[in-house]
Scaffold this motif. Sequence first.
Motif, short mmCIF file in Angstrom:
data_model
loop_
_atom_site.label_atom_id
_atom_site.label_comp_id
_atom_site.label_asym_id
_atom_site.label_seq_id
_atom_site.Cartn_x
_atom_site.Cartn_y
_atom_site.Cartn_z
N LEU A 20 0.74 -1.13 -0.12
CA LEU A 20 -0.01 0.02 -0.08
C LEU A 20 0.82 1.36 0.06
CD1 LEU A 20 -3.01 0.53 0.04
CD2 LEU A 20 -2.96 0.97 2.34
N ALA A 21 1.97 1.12 0.83
CA ALA A 21 2.96 2.30 0.89
C ALA A 21 3.54 2.71 -0.55
CB ALA A 21 3.97 2.19 1.93
N CYS A 23 2.53 1.77 -3.50
CA CYS A 23 1.17 2.20 -4.34
C CYS A 23 0.93 3.60 -4.04
CB CYS A 23 -0.09 1.26 -4.06
SG CYS A 23 -1.23 1.78 -5.17
N LEU A 24 0.90 4.12 -2.94
CA LEU A 24 0.90 5.40 -2.60
C LEU A 24 2.13 6.50 -3.30
CD1 LEU A 24 -0.69 7.94 -1.56
CD2 LEU A 24 0.54 7.34 0.58
N THR A 27 2.14 6.19 -7.22
CA THR A 27 1.06 7.17 -7.81
C THR A 27 1.17 8.60 -7.58
OG1 THR A 27 -0.36 7.08 -5.61
CG2 THR A 27 -1.31 5.67 -7.65
N VAL A 28 1.88 9.03 -6.33
CA VAL A 28 2.20 10.42 -6.18
C VAL A 28 3.51 10.57 -7.09
CG1 VAL A 28 3.73 11.90 -4.55
CG2 VAL A 28 1.54 10.29 -3.88
N GLY A 66 2.14 2.14 -10.66
CA GLY A 66 1.70 3.39 -10.03
C GLY A 66 2.00 4.61 -10.70
N GLY A 70 -0.41 6.93 -12.76
CA GLY A 70 -0.43 8.04 -12.20
C GLY A 70 -0.28 9.09 -13.02
N SER A 363 -3.96 -3.72 -6.82
CA SER A 363 -3.54 -2.67 -6.61
C SER A 363 -3.88 -1.42 -7.47
CB SER A 363 -1.92 -2.55 -6.48
OG SER A 363 -1.43 -2.57 -8.00
N GLY A 367 -4.92 2.30 -6.48
CA GLY A 367 -4.19 3.09 -6.78
C GLY A 367 -5.07 4.38 -7.55
N LEU A 370 -6.68 6.35 -4.84
CA LEU A 370 -5.80 7.13 -4.14
C LEU A 370 -5.62 8.38 -5.06
CD1 LEU A 370 -3.04 4.63 -2.80
CD2 LEU A 370 -4.88 6.07 -1.50
N LEU A 374 -6.24 12.03 -4.00
CA LEU A 374 -5.22 13.17 -3.59
C LEU A 374 -5.06 14.25 -4.62
CD1 LEU A 374 -2.01 10.24 -2.96
CD2 LEU A 374 -3.19 12.12 -1.32
#
Length: 503
Positions: A20-21, A23-24, A27-28, A66, A70, A363, A367, A370, A374
């Motif tokens: 999860l971390a 994936c975040l 995407t960021v 991601g 993203g 994921s 993603g 998220l 965000l």
Amino acid sequence: MSFLDNLALGFSVALSLQNLAYCLLGTVLGTAIGVLPGLGPVATISMLMPLTFGLDPTTALILLAGIYYGAQYGGSTTAILVNLPGETSSVVTAIDGYQMARQGRAREALVVAALGSFFAGTVGTLAIAGFAPALSELALGFGAPEYFSLMVLGLIAAVVLAHGSVLKAVAMVVLGLVLGLVGTDVNSGVLRFTFGISDLFDGLDFVAVAMGLFGIAEVISNLERKDEARAAVTLGGKGSFLLSREDFRAAWPAVVRGTGLGAILGILPGGGAILGSFASYMLEKRIARDPSRFGKGAIEGVAGPESANNAGAQTSFIPMLTLGLPSNAVMAMMIGALIIHNIQPGPQVMNANPSLFWGLIASMWIGNLLLVILNLPLVGVWVQMLRIPYRVLYPAILVLCAIGVYSVSNSTALVYVMAAFGVLGYVLAKLQCEPAPLLLGFVLGPLMEENLRRALTISGGDASVFFTQPVSLALLLLAAGLLVVMAMPRASRLRDAAFEEET
């Protein structure tokens, strides 16, 4: 296992704290890369790939995926607010998105882009979950002749759908195939195209080639451009990120059409997010009651292309995961990441590594969720990133590339290889030759040679084996059909017109 059991397995993997971390993080990073012009997911993934060597393969692919989808979100933000597409697939979004922003409707443009992208990403993820297992089962029956013919079809389709001259695209594929031959022949032990250089005995390193062609070449090309003063359209106060009923009625059919079109085109070799976005815009403009609205702030001109590019970005994973066939340069990077982690790409991935297969699919939906959560609140942050001057950004990229490629095997030779391919990539850009077909040829070349030799060995050297196997024959006929269609003047004109929309 049933479909629901597989999805449950996927979410249990994707929702682990580590995945999860990452994936975040992916995407960021992808959004940031999509915002910054002159960079893209291909260059970024090539730069970050060495950092994934110490990660679990599933975590590594979640991070890289991601970054890819993203970037589709990030590119639309600056396309709408600054009229500066951070991603090629967002070029069309800028046409009507920026006009909406100038008319005080920036919030509406951003909302329809974000929600359309989320809907398309969800549908694309469901398409992967629904169709990939069936394709994997079908592909498990493929032998060497079928795989060789499939790769021939993939390379020809990549040529047909490549930007610019078909002849140049063919030349890039051939060059990629030749580069894939460098090193020691596995069967005979003979050295090929090494010129006595010991560092080439094991072949050209994928990471160094990709970093050079896309990372270093992009930096060199952008150094020719001057820093531009960019004025962003403000959002105008603290209004609500909600669509009016009229905007919703106008946008949702375009979202649905764009999602379907992008999902189909994303599967095609050479398609991906870019082709879908341009095709969607052309479709919306053709079927509109008043085509003159387009280019002046039509919300359908944002909804359709943004949905199409995200659907295409998702479904481009299908041939990569099920057949081991990259549909674009990013998917070639993904296959490279699998090989680096000692995972043979192809239909056996789903059976041999179900946690990787289903964890990656789950994921993608997480993603996309998220990104919606965000992106809208952080619009101001993304726009401020455009203030970073190129003279600071690009030296940092060069240092990261050098460190990353050196860390692959602690070899300075790889740094020189990366630099050489950086110069080659710059020259190719000047000659208007797209490097993506070269990378596809480089990745598929060794696999094509292996399956060609295996098929001829089994048949005792009889080349008719490629035409006596029904599936192999069908794939070759389809490849020949593509060449015939492209030779027709009308088809050639339609292809050129489609890519003129991009410029």
